[in-house]
Design a protein around this motif. Structure first.
Motif, short mmCIF file in Angstrom:
data_model
loop_
_atom_site.label_atom_id
_atom_site.label_comp_id
_atom_site.label_asym_id
_atom_site.label_seq_id
_atom_site.Cartn_x
_atom_site.Cartn_y
_atom_site.Cartn_z
N ARG A 1 -5.12 -12.72 6.23
CA ARG A 1 -4.37 -13.98 6.27
C ARG A 1 -3.25 -14.05 5.23
NH1 ARG A 1 -6.62 -18.09 4.71
NH2 ARG A 1 -8.34 -17.18 3.51
N PHE A 2 -3.34 -13.23 4.20
CA PHE A 2 -2.35 -13.25 3.14
C PHE A 2 -1.43 -12.03 3.28
CE2 PHE A 2 -3.87 -16.28 -0.25
CZ PHE A 2 -4.96 -16.78 0.44
N SER A 3 -0.15 -12.27 3.00
CA SER A 3 0.80 -11.16 2.94
C SER A 3 1.81 -11.44 1.84
CB SER A 3 1.51 -10.96 4.28
OG SER A 3 2.30 -12.09 4.59
N ALA A 4 2.37 -10.39 1.30
CA ALA A 4 3.36 -10.56 0.24
C ALA A 4 4.39 -9.46 0.36
CB ALA A 4 2.70 -10.53 -1.14
N GLU A 5 5.59 -9.79 -0.04
CA GLU A 5 6.64 -8.78 -0.07
C GLU A 5 7.56 -9.04 -1.25
OE1 GLU A 5 8.86 -8.95 3.55
OE2 GLU A 5 9.62 -10.96 3.19
N ARG A 6 8.20 -7.97 -1.66
CA ARG A 6 9.14 -8.08 -2.77
C ARG A 6 10.40 -7.32 -2.35
NH1 ARG A 6 8.79 -6.07 -9.08
NH2 ARG A 6 10.41 -7.49 -9.83
N LEU A 7 11.37 -8.09 -1.92
CA LEU A 7 12.58 -7.50 -1.39
C LEU A 7 13.49 -7.03 -2.53
CD1 LEU A 7 13.28 -10.10 1.42
CD2 LEU A 7 12.18 -7.86 1.62
N LYS A 8 13.98 -5.80 -2.41
CA LYS A 8 14.94 -5.24 -3.36
C LYS A 8 14.40 -5.24 -4.79
CE LYS A 8 18.89 -6.67 -0.52
NZ LYS A 8 20.16 -7.41 -0.47
N GLY A 9 13.09 -5.32 -4.93
CA GLY A 9 12.49 -5.23 -6.25
C GLY A 9 12.75 -6.41 -7.16
N VAL A 10 13.14 -7.56 -6.58
CA VAL A 10 13.42 -8.73 -7.42
C VAL A 10 12.52 -9.88 -6.99
CG1 VAL A 10 15.18 -10.29 -8.29
CG2 VAL A 10 15.78 -7.93 -7.75
N ASP A 11 13.04 -10.77 -6.12
CA ASP A 11 12.26 -11.92 -5.66
C ASP A 11 11.06 -11.49 -4.83
OD1 ASP A 11 14.94 -14.35 -5.02
OD2 ASP A 11 14.38 -13.18 -6.78
N SER A 12 10.10 -12.38 -4.76
CA SER A 12 8.91 -12.09 -3.95
C SER A 12 8.47 -13.35 -3.21
CB SER A 12 7.78 -11.60 -4.85
OG SER A 12 6.59 -11.37 -4.11
N THR A 13 7.86 -13.16 -2.06
CA THR A 13 7.24 -14.26 -1.33
C THR A 13 5.79 -13.91 -1.03
OG1 THR A 13 8.00 -13.34 0.77
CG2 THR A 13 9.38 -15.04 -0.26
N LEU A 14 4.95 -14.91 -1.10
CA LEU A 14 3.54 -14.81 -0.74
C LEU A 14 3.31 -15.77 0.43
CD1 LEU A 14 0.61 -13.81 -1.47
CD2 LEU A 14 0.42 -15.89 -2.85
N LYS A 15 2.71 -15.28 1.49
CA LYS A 15 2.48 -16.09 2.68
C LYS A 15 1.00 -16.16 3.02
CE LYS A 15 6.98 -14.89 4.69
NZ LYS A 15 7.70 -14.27 5.83
N ILE A 16 0.60 -17.31 3.50
CA ILE A 16 -0.76 -17.50 4.00
C ILE A 16 -0.65 -17.98 5.44
CG2 ILE A 16 -3.00 -18.58 3.65
CD1 ILE A 16 -2.15 -19.26 0.80
N GLN A 17 -1.33 -17.25 6.34
CA GLN A 17 -1.25 -17.60 7.76
C GLN A 17 -2.46 -17.07 8.51
OE1 GLN A 17 2.20 -15.92 9.68
NE2 GLN A 17 1.92 -17.08 11.56
N PRO A 18 -3.36 -17.89 8.98
CA PRO A 18 -3.41 -19.35 8.82
C PRO A 18 -4.21 -19.74 7.57
CG PRO A 18 -5.15 -18.62 10.29
CD PRO A 18 -4.41 -17.37 9.84
N ALA A 19 -3.91 -20.90 7.04
CA ALA A 19 -4.59 -21.35 5.82
C ALA A 19 -5.99 -21.89 6.13
CB ALA A 19 -3.77 -22.43 5.13
N LYS A 20 -6.88 -21.71 5.16
CA LYS A 20 -8.23 -22.26 5.23
C LYS A 20 -8.42 -23.24 4.07
CE LYS A 20 -10.58 -18.30 7.34
NZ LYS A 20 -11.71 -17.34 7.20
N LEU A 21 -9.44 -24.06 4.19
CA LEU A 21 -9.71 -25.04 3.14
C LEU A 21 -9.89 -24.38 1.78
CD1 LEU A 21 -12.17 -27.46 4.98
CD2 LEU A 21 -9.72 -27.81 4.57
N GLU A 22 -10.56 -23.22 1.79
CA GLU A 22 -10.85 -22.53 0.51
C GLU A 22 -9.63 -21.89 -0.13
OE1 GLU A 22 -12.36 -21.83 3.46
OE2 GLU A 22 -12.63 -19.66 3.70
N ASP A 23 -8.47 -21.97 0.53
CA ASP A 23 -7.24 -21.46 -0.07
C ASP A 23 -6.61 -22.48 -1.01
OD1 ASP A 23 -6.31 -19.94 3.10
OD2 ASP A 23 -7.52 -19.14 1.44
N SER A 24 -7.16 -23.68 -1.07
CA SER A 24 -6.65 -24.68 -2.00
C SER A 24 -6.79 -24.17 -3.42
CB SER A 24 -7.42 -26.00 -1.84
OG SER A 24 -7.19 -26.58 -0.57
N ALA A 25 -5.67 -24.05 -4.10
CA ALA A 25 -5.65 -23.44 -5.43
C ALA A 25 -4.22 -23.53 -5.97
CB ALA A 25 -6.07 -21.97 -5.35
N VAL A 26 -4.06 -23.06 -7.20
CA VAL A 26 -2.72 -22.87 -7.77
C VAL A 26 -2.37 -21.40 -7.63
CG1 VAL A 26 -1.30 -22.98 -9.84
CG2 VAL A 26 -2.96 -24.79 -9.37
N TYR A 27 -1.20 -21.13 -7.12
CA TYR A 27 -0.73 -19.75 -6.96
C TYR A 27 0.31 -19.47 -8.04
CZ TYR A 27 -3.56 -19.68 -2.87
OH TYR A 27 -4.67 -19.73 -2.04
#
Lengths: 116, 110
Positions: free
Chosen positions: A64-90
């Motif tokens: 359900r989680f994926s992450a990428e770091r384009l060009k070695g700078v910025d990064s995105t973290l994705k959750i798909q689909p989210a579950k109740l237990e994903d409630s947290a600080v990232y």
């Protein structure tokens, strides 16, 4: 020196929805980390990048989680689909590479995710 | 990776010195002892790191005995703004994964 930037700061979604978090590390930091911090616990590493390559993703729920770091700078973290237990600080963090000592990690303010 | 044990919570008053002890019985020869501080609604912040004996910076002191199986973070004359969670970690000299425990929640009262 600008710190680690993250957005959004807060996000509320319903279970089974998708969400994405963005991180911009400190300029020149080759290593980037994503952590999950559940209320009352210490941060848990989800994934570590060095430049745009994955160094450690052993604790990333890859179904359900994926992450990428384009060009070695910025990064995105994705959750798909989210579950109740994903409630947290990232939390996103970054560090220099090649100092020869245990690297200091610089953390961003985090994104608080609430899944209802 | 060495596991750490530290008190879950501590209380103090403004102006007092606070000492937080961390146990790391299976620390490896190449491991460094590192402390992070986390304020509410913020990410952790590095405060001090050491290998042996004593390290001091503008924020805190870190005392490490010869056997290195424990360490003590010392905060001199705490203020209300020192209320935070303090994490003790050990990691190798090539950096790597930070494994956070539950930390010590320090509450400073007026």
């Amino acid at each position: 020196e600008a710190g680690v930037a993250q957005s959004p700061r807060y996000k509320i979604i319903e279970k089974r929805q998708s969400v994405a978090f963005w991180c911009n590390p400190i300029s020149g930091h080759a290593t980037l980390y994503w952590y999950q911090q559940i209320l009352g616990q210490g941060p848990k590493l989800l994934i570590q990048f060095q430049n745009n390559g994955v160094v450690d993703d052993s604790q990333l729920p890859k179904d359900r989680f994926s992450a990428e770091r384009l060009k070695g700078v910025d990064s995105t973290l994705k959750i798909q689909p989210a579950k109740l237990e994903d409630s947290a600080v990232y939390l996103c963090a970054s560090s220099l590479v090649g100092t020869g000592l245990a690297y200091e990690q610089y953390f961003g303010p985090g994104t608080r995710l609430t899944v209802t | 990776l060495a596991k750490t044990t530290q008190p879950i919570s501590m209380d103090s008053y403004e102006g007092q010195e606070v000492n937080i002890t961390c146990s790391h019985n299976n620390i490896a020869t190449n491991d460094y002892i590192t402390w992070y501080q986390q304020f509410p609604s913020q990410g952790p912040r590095f405060i001090i790191q050491g290998y042996k004996t004593k390290v001091t910076n503008e924020v805190a002191s870190l005392f490490i005995p010869a056997d290195r199986k424990s360490s003590t973070l010392s905060l001199p004359r705490v203020s209300l703004s020192d209320t935070a969670v303090y994490y003790c970690l050990v990691l190798g000299n090539q950096g790597g994964k930070l494994i956070f425990g539950q930390g010590t929640e320090l509450s400073v009262k007026p």
